[in-house]
Design a protein around this motif. Sequence first.
Motif, PDB file in Angstrom:
ATOM      1  N   TRP A  63      54.110  92.873  20.178  1.00 39.85           N
ATOM      2  CA  TRP A  63      54.474  91.881  19.164  1.00 39.85           C
ATOM      3  C   TRP A  63      53.248  91.485  18.355  1.00 39.85           C
ATOM      4  CZ3 TRP A  63      52.647  87.096  18.019  1.00 39.85           C
ATOM      5  CH2 TRP A  63      53.427  86.289  17.180  1.00 39.85           C
ATOM      6  N   VAL A  64      53.420  91.368  17.010  1.00 32.60           N
ATOM      7  CA  VAL A  64      52.316  90.903  16.181  1.00 32.60           C
ATOM      8  C   VAL A  64      52.682  89.721  15.284  1.00 32.60           C
ATOM      9  CG1 VAL A  64      51.072  93.098  16.151  1.00 32.60           C
ATOM     10  CG2 VAL A  64      52.774  92.644  14.391  1.00 32.60           C
ATOM     11  N   HIS A  65      53.974  89.531  14.978  1.00 33.66           N
ATOM     12  CA  HIS A  65      54.300  88.481  14.012  1.00 33.66           C
ATOM     13  C   HIS A  65      55.798  88.198  14.029  1.00 33.66           C
ATOM     14  CE1 HIS A  65      53.629  86.048  10.411  1.00 33.66           C
ATOM     15  NE2 HIS A  65      54.685  86.627   9.853  1.00 33.66           N
ATOM     16  N   THR A  66      56.160  86.947  13.738  1.00 37.33           N
ATOM     17  CA  THR A  66      57.549  86.582  13.490  1.00 37.33           C
ATOM     18  C   THR A  66      57.677  86.169  12.026  1.00 37.33           C
ATOM     19  OG1 THR A  66      57.909  85.840  15.762  1.00 37.33           O
ATOM     20  CG2 THR A  66      59.461  85.046  14.109  1.00 37.33           C
ATOM     21  N   ASP A  67      58.501  86.888  11.291  1.00 37.82           N
ATOM     22  CA  ASP A  67      58.725  86.606   9.872  1.00 37.82           C
ATOM     23  C   ASP A  67      59.996  85.782   9.728  1.00 37.82           C
ATOM     24  OD1 ASP A  67      58.361  86.675   7.129  1.00 37.82           O
ATOM     25  OD2 ASP A  67      59.350  88.617   6.888  1.00 37.82           O
ATOM     26  N   VAL A  68      59.982  84.764   8.884  1.00 40.43           N
ATOM     27  CA  VAL A  68      61.165  83.943   8.658  1.00 40.43           C
ATOM     28  C   VAL A  68      61.459  83.870   7.169  1.00 40.43           C
ATOM     29  CG1 VAL A  68      60.738  82.568  10.728  1.00 40.43           C
ATOM     30  CG2 VAL A  68      59.883  81.774   8.516  1.00 40.43           C
ATOM     31  N   GLY A  69      62.691  83.503   6.849  1.00 34.39           N
ATOM     32  CA  GLY A  69      63.104  83.373   5.460  1.00 34.39           C
ATOM     33  C   GLY A  69      63.153  81.918   5.026  1.00 34.39           C
ATOM     34  N   ASP A  70      62.717  81.643   3.800  1.00 36.41           N
ATOM     35  CA  ASP A  70      62.800  80.323   3.188  1.00 36.41           C
ATOM     36  C   ASP A  70      63.627  80.416   1.908  1.00 36.41           C
ATOM     37  OD1 ASP A  70      61.013  78.989   5.011  1.00 36.41           O
ATOM     38  OD2 ASP A  70      59.349  79.973   3.975  1.00 36.41           O
ATOM     39  N   VAL A  71      64.178  79.298   1.500  1.00 41.29           N
ATOM     40  CA  VAL A  71      64.848  79.216   0.199  1.00 41.29           C
ATOM     41  C   VAL A  71      63.796  78.848  -0.841  1.00 41.29           C
ATOM     42  CG1 VAL A  71      66.537  77.960  -1.184  1.00 41.29           C
ATOM     43  CG2 VAL A  71      67.083  78.613   1.160  1.00 41.29           C
ATOM     44  N   LEU A  74      66.650  83.555  -1.243  1.00 38.94           N
ATOM     45  CA  LEU A  74      66.214  83.558   0.156  1.00 38.94           C
ATOM     46  C   LEU A  74      65.169  84.659   0.298  1.00 38.94           C
ATOM     47  CD1 LEU A  74      66.563  82.635   3.145  1.00 38.94           C
ATOM     48  CD2 LEU A  74      68.335  84.399   3.347  1.00 38.94           C
ATOM     49  N   VAL A  75      63.927  84.289   0.606  1.00 40.95           N
ATOM     50  CA  VAL A  75      62.816  85.243   0.565  1.00 40.95           C
ATOM     51  C   VAL A  75      62.038  85.202   1.877  1.00 40.95           C
ATOM     52  CG1 VAL A  75      60.727  85.955  -0.671  1.00 40.95           C
ATOM     53  CG2 VAL A  75      62.624  84.918  -1.931  1.00 40.95           C
ATOM     54  N   PRO A  76      61.824  86.354   2.532  1.00 47.76           N
ATOM     55  CA  PRO A  76      60.962  86.380   3.724  1.00 47.76           C
ATOM     56  C   PRO A  76      59.537  85.982   3.367  1.00 47.76           C
ATOM     57  CG  PRO A  76      62.181  88.447   3.455  1.00 47.76           C
ATOM     58  CD  PRO A  76      62.335  87.690   2.188  1.00 47.76           C
ATOM     59  N   ARG A  77      58.879  85.300   4.263  1.00 48.04           N
ATOM     60  CA  ARG A  77      57.510  84.865   3.975  1.00 48.04           C
ATOM     61  C   ARG A  77      56.559  86.046   3.777  1.00 48.04           C
ATOM     62  NH1 ARG A  77      57.025  79.655   8.129  1.00 48.04           N
ATOM     63  NH2 ARG A  77      58.709  78.470   7.125  1.00 48.04           N
ATOM     64  N   LEU A  78      56.762  87.132   4.525  1.00 46.53           N
ATOM     65  CA  LEU A  78      55.888  88.289   4.353  1.00 46.53           C
ATOM     66  C   LEU A  78      56.018  88.887   2.956  1.00 46.53           C
ATOM     67  CD1 LEU A  78      56.106  90.318   7.691  1.00 46.53           C
ATOM     68  CD2 LEU A  78      54.217  88.926   6.851  1.00 46.53           C
ATOM     69  N   ALA A  79      57.189  88.714   2.331  1.00 48.47           N
ATOM     70  CA  ALA A  79      57.435  89.330   1.024  1.00 48.47           C
ATOM     71  C   ALA A  79      57.045  88.425  -0.129  1.00 48.47           C
ATOM     72  CB  ALA A  79      58.915  89.689   0.900  1.00 48.47           C
ATOM     73  N   ARG A  80      56.600  87.223   0.150  1.00 52.57           N
ATOM     74  CA  ARG A  80      56.450  86.201  -0.880  1.00 52.57           C
ATOM     75  C   ARG A  80      55.056  86.209  -1.488  1.00 52.57           C
ATOM     76  NH1 ARG A  80      58.030  80.879   1.668  1.00 52.57           N
ATOM     77  NH2 ARG A  80      55.851  80.258   1.579  1.00 52.57           N
ATOM     78  N   PRO A  81      54.957  86.497  -2.773  1.00 51.18           N
ATOM     79  CA  PRO A  81      53.663  86.343  -3.444  1.00 51.18           C
ATOM     80  C   PRO A  81      53.387  84.858  -3.672  1.00 51.18           C
ATOM     81  CG  PRO A  81      55.353  86.966  -5.025  1.00 51.18           C
ATOM     82  CD  PRO A  81      56.009  86.985  -3.673  1.00 51.18           C
ATOM     83  N   PRO A  82      52.195  84.491  -4.139  1.00 54.13           N
ATOM     84  CA  PRO A  82      51.929  83.085  -4.458  1.00 54.13           C
ATOM     85  C   PRO A  82      52.982  82.552  -5.431  1.00 54.13           C
ATOM     86  CG  PRO A  82      49.895  84.347  -4.494  1.00 54.13           C
ATOM     87  CD  PRO A  82      51.000  85.345  -4.341  1.00 54.13           C
ATOM     88  N   LEU A  83      53.494  81.370  -5.152  1.00 51.71           N
ATOM     89  CA  LEU A  83      54.623  80.856  -5.931  1.00 51.71           C
ATOM     90  C   LEU A  83      54.213  80.221  -7.252  1.00 51.71           C
ATOM     91  CD1 LEU A  83      56.834  79.292  -3.097  1.00 51.71           C
ATOM     92  CD2 LEU A  83      57.049  81.523  -4.208  1.00 51.71           C
ATOM     93  N   GLU A 101      52.927  77.088  -9.852  1.00 52.00           N
ATOM     94  CA  GLU A 101      53.229  75.671 -10.005  1.00 52.00           C
ATOM     95  C   GLU A 101      54.717  75.378 -10.184  1.00 52.00           C
ATOM     96  OE1 GLU A 101      50.926  74.187 -13.219  1.00 52.00           O
ATOM     97  OE2 GLU A 101      48.992  74.501 -12.218  1.00 52.00           O
ATOM     98  N   ASN A 102      55.503  76.360 -10.639  1.00 51.85           N
ATOM     99  CA  ASN A 102      56.888  76.074 -11.009  1.00 51.85           C
ATOM    100  C   ASN A 102      57.888  76.319  -9.887  1.00 51.85           C
ATOM    101  OD1 ASN A 102      56.083  75.414 -13.638  1.00 51.85           O
ATOM    102  ND2 ASN A 102      56.149  77.572 -14.257  1.00 51.85           N
ATOM    103  N   LEU A 103      57.449  76.881  -8.766  1.00 51.99           N
ATOM    104  CA  LEU A 103      58.356  77.215  -7.676  1.00 51.99           C
ATOM    105  C   LEU A 103      57.946  76.487  -6.405  1.00 51.99           C
ATOM    106  CD1 LEU A 103      58.756  81.079  -8.169  1.00 51.99           C
ATOM    107  CD2 LEU A 103      60.307  79.275  -8.940  1.00 51.99           C
ATOM    108  N   ILE A 104      58.927  76.273  -5.536  1.00 53.75           N
ATOM    109  CA  ILE A 104      58.655  75.639  -4.250  1.00 53.75           C
ATOM    110  C   ILE A 104      59.522  76.301  -3.182  1.00 53.75           C
ATOM    111  CG2 ILE A 104      60.385  73.831  -4.671  1.00 53.75           C
ATOM    112  CD1 ILE A 104      58.571  71.933  -3.043  1.00 53.75           C
ATOM    113  N   ALA A 105      58.969  76.512  -2.000  1.00 57.93           N
ATOM    114  CA  ALA A 105      59.720  77.079  -0.871  1.00 57.93           C
ATOM    115  C   ALA A 105      60.227  75.946   0.002  1.00 57.93           C
ATOM    116  CB  ALA A 105      58.834  78.020  -0.063  1.00 57.93           C
ATOM    117  N   ARG A 106      61.516  75.980   0.339  1.00 59.65           N
ATOM    118  CA  ARG A 106      62.128  74.964   1.176  1.00 59.65           C
ATOM    119  C   ARG A 106      62.554  75.602   2.491  1.00 59.65           C
ATOM    120  NH1 ARG A 106      60.894  70.274  -0.074  1.00 59.65           N
ATOM    121  NH2 ARG A 106      62.914  69.242   0.151  1.00 59.65           N
TER     122      ARG A 106
END
Length: 330
Positions: free
Chosen positions: A167-175, A248-257, A259-264
Motif C-alpha cells: 500500500w502507498v496511498h488512499t485517494d478520495v474524491g471531493d466535489v 466529482l474529482v479524485p485528489r490525485l487527479a486535481r491540479p491547483p484549483l 482562486e475561483n474554485l473550491i473543493a468541498r
Amino acid sequence: MIEVGALRALRAVAALGTLARAADELGFTASAVSQQIKRLERQVGVPVLAPAGRGVVLTPAGQAIVDSAPEVFHALERCAEAAQSVSDGAPRGTLRVAAFSTAIRGLFAPVLPRLAARCPDLRVELTEQDPDEALHSVGAGTADFALVHDADGLLPAPLPPSLTRRWVHTDVGDVVVSRTHPLARLDAPLAGAALAGHAWVTSPPGTVCHQWFRRLFAEAGAEPDVRHLVDDFATQLALVAAGQVVALVPRLARPPLGENLIARPLRRPPSREVHAVWRRSAEASPAIRAVLAELAEPGPATGGVAQRPLADVEAPLPAEQRAQLARHPR
C-alpha cells in the motif's frame, strides 16, 4: 543452452498470440522475433510454435518451456540484485515504471526531483497503463514496478505468486465547485442529499470516476442532472469555473484549483487504494526500495500529511472504511 532473449520472445508470443504483437511489446521487428524463435527451436530440437489462423499457438514443448520460464527470469533477476546489494547498494540503471495517469500526476511526478537528487545514477522510465495492463507488464518483465488501484474502494484482487504489492496511498474524491456556487456556502463535509438539484460534469461511463459518481447519487436516492461527459479533469474544472456545473474529482487527479474554485469534502467520500507492485524476485532491488521510500514521504498528493507506514504484502483497507462498507454495502 537456451538464450534468454529467445526465451523472452517465446513468452511474449505465448501471451500475445502473434509474432507482430510480441515484436511491438519487446521493441523488436517481427522478423527479429521470428529468428529468435527459430534459434530456440534449433536449441531444443523440437518445434515450439504452430500456426493457428492468423496467429500462432504453443506446441506442448513450447508450453513446457513457457511454464518453466518464470523460474529462469526470477533467478536471473536475483543474480543481478545480489550483485548490486554486495557492491554499494546504490540505485542505478533503469527502472521501468507502469502506472495509471493520475498516479503519475499525483504521486510519481512530485517525487521525481527528490529521486533524481538522491539517486543520480538511476534512470526512471514511466509508461501510462491501466492497472490490469500494468500488472501484466510487471509479470511479463516489460516493467519493473507498477502503481495500480483497486478501482472501486474494495479489497484488491489476488496477485499471482510471482508478484508482491504494498500500500502507498488512499485517494478520495471531493466535489469541486466555483466559489459563487450554492454548494460553496454549505458546511462541509457535504451529505449526499445536498448534491441533488445541481448540474454536473462527470467522467464518461466505464471509468472509475463515473462509478464513484453513480454510487454517490444511488446513496442519495436521486437522479443526477448530468450536463457534460468529459474524461479530462482539467477540462472538467474549466467547465466548473464557468459557474454552471460541479464535478466529482479524485485528489490525485486535481491540479491547483486557483482562486475561483473550491473543493468541498464529502461526508462519505468515494475512495480507492493505490498499491505498488513488483516481482518478488526483485525484492532486494535498491531502485525499488528507493522509489518506495520516496513515495512514503509526505507530498502534495497527501496534503502534506504523513501517509500510513508502508505495510508489507496486501495491506487491507483501514478499519473505519471496512466498517463503513459493512454498514453500507456497495
